[in-house]
Motif scaffolding. Structure first.
Motif, mmCIF file in Angstrom:
data_model
loop_
_atom_site.group_PDB
_atom_site.id
_atom_site.type_symbol
_atom_site.label_atom_id
_atom_site.label_comp_id
_atom_site.label_asym_id
_atom_site.label_seq_id
_atom_site.Cartn_x
_atom_site.Cartn_y
_atom_site.Cartn_z
ATOM 1 N N ASN A 199 3.184 -0.377 -79.435
ATOM 2 C CA ASN A 199 2.261 0.174 -78.454
ATOM 3 C C ASN A 199 1.308 -0.938 -78.035
ATOM 4 O O ASN A 199 1.270 -2.006 -78.648
ATOM 5 N N GLU A 200 0.567 -0.673 -77.007
ATOM 6 C CA GLU A 200 -0.285 -1.709 -76.424
ATOM 7 C C GLU A 200 -1.401 -2.160 -77.374
ATOM 8 O O GLU A 200 -1.758 -3.336 -77.410
ATOM 9 N N PHE A 229 4.745 3.392 -72.740
ATOM 10 C CA PHE A 229 4.696 1.965 -73.016
ATOM 11 C C PHE A 229 6.016 1.501 -73.638
ATOM 12 O O PHE A 229 6.593 0.487 -73.228
#
Length: 151
Positions: A22-23, A77
């Motif tokens: 994930n970011e 994402f």
């Protein structure tokens, strides 16, 4: 090198459970490492076998960080990431989960509303039946506390 270790089972696939794609939890460098690793694994195993490995029900929790379903933002994402590195075929389950998310959310909200309504009704019923007994018990508890404080 690491791809070869995974493919030959010299490195257990469970090591991938520590990757949370994930970011917030990845950097550009770590995403490049994952990209190279997974592209090499895909080239050696083939996309079909890799997809079968990732879709193994026994290993689903191990790979949940690579294919996050805890919230739609992380799911999007991951879908975009896998697609951008040429492995978008691995995201079919994520795409379906994302597509069904509004239905799940609506069902959860309906269930929550039903529970709250039931609790409210039970509370109203319990309030009337407990009101007479609670006043009697509170006076006995207060008298017990005053006698204990005087000793």
């Amino acid at each position: 090198f690491f791809a070869h270790l995974l493919i030959s089972d010299a490195l257990p696939w469970t090591c991938l459970e520590y990757i949370h794609l994930n970011e917030e939890e990845t950097t550009s460098s770590s995403r490049i490492f994952i990209k190279i690793l997974m592209q090499e694994v895909s080239e050696s195993l083939g996309l079909v076998k890799l997809k079968m490995r990732f879709n193994d029900p026994y290993m689903e929790t191990i790979f949940s960080g690579l294919f996050p379903k805890e919230n739609p933002r992380n799911t999007r994402f991951a879908i975009n990431y896998w697609t951008s590195i040429g492995l978008g075929a691995l995201t079919d389950n994520l795409r379906q989960w994302l597509k069904d998310a509004p239905k799940r959310m609506m069902a959860q909200q309906m269930e929550l509303a039903k529970r709250q309504e039931m609790m409210k009704k039970e509370g109203e019923r319990g309030h009337f039946s407990d009101s007479s007994s609670s006043s009697g018990s509170s006076s006995s508890s207060s008298s017990g506390s005053s006698s204990s404080s005087s000793s």
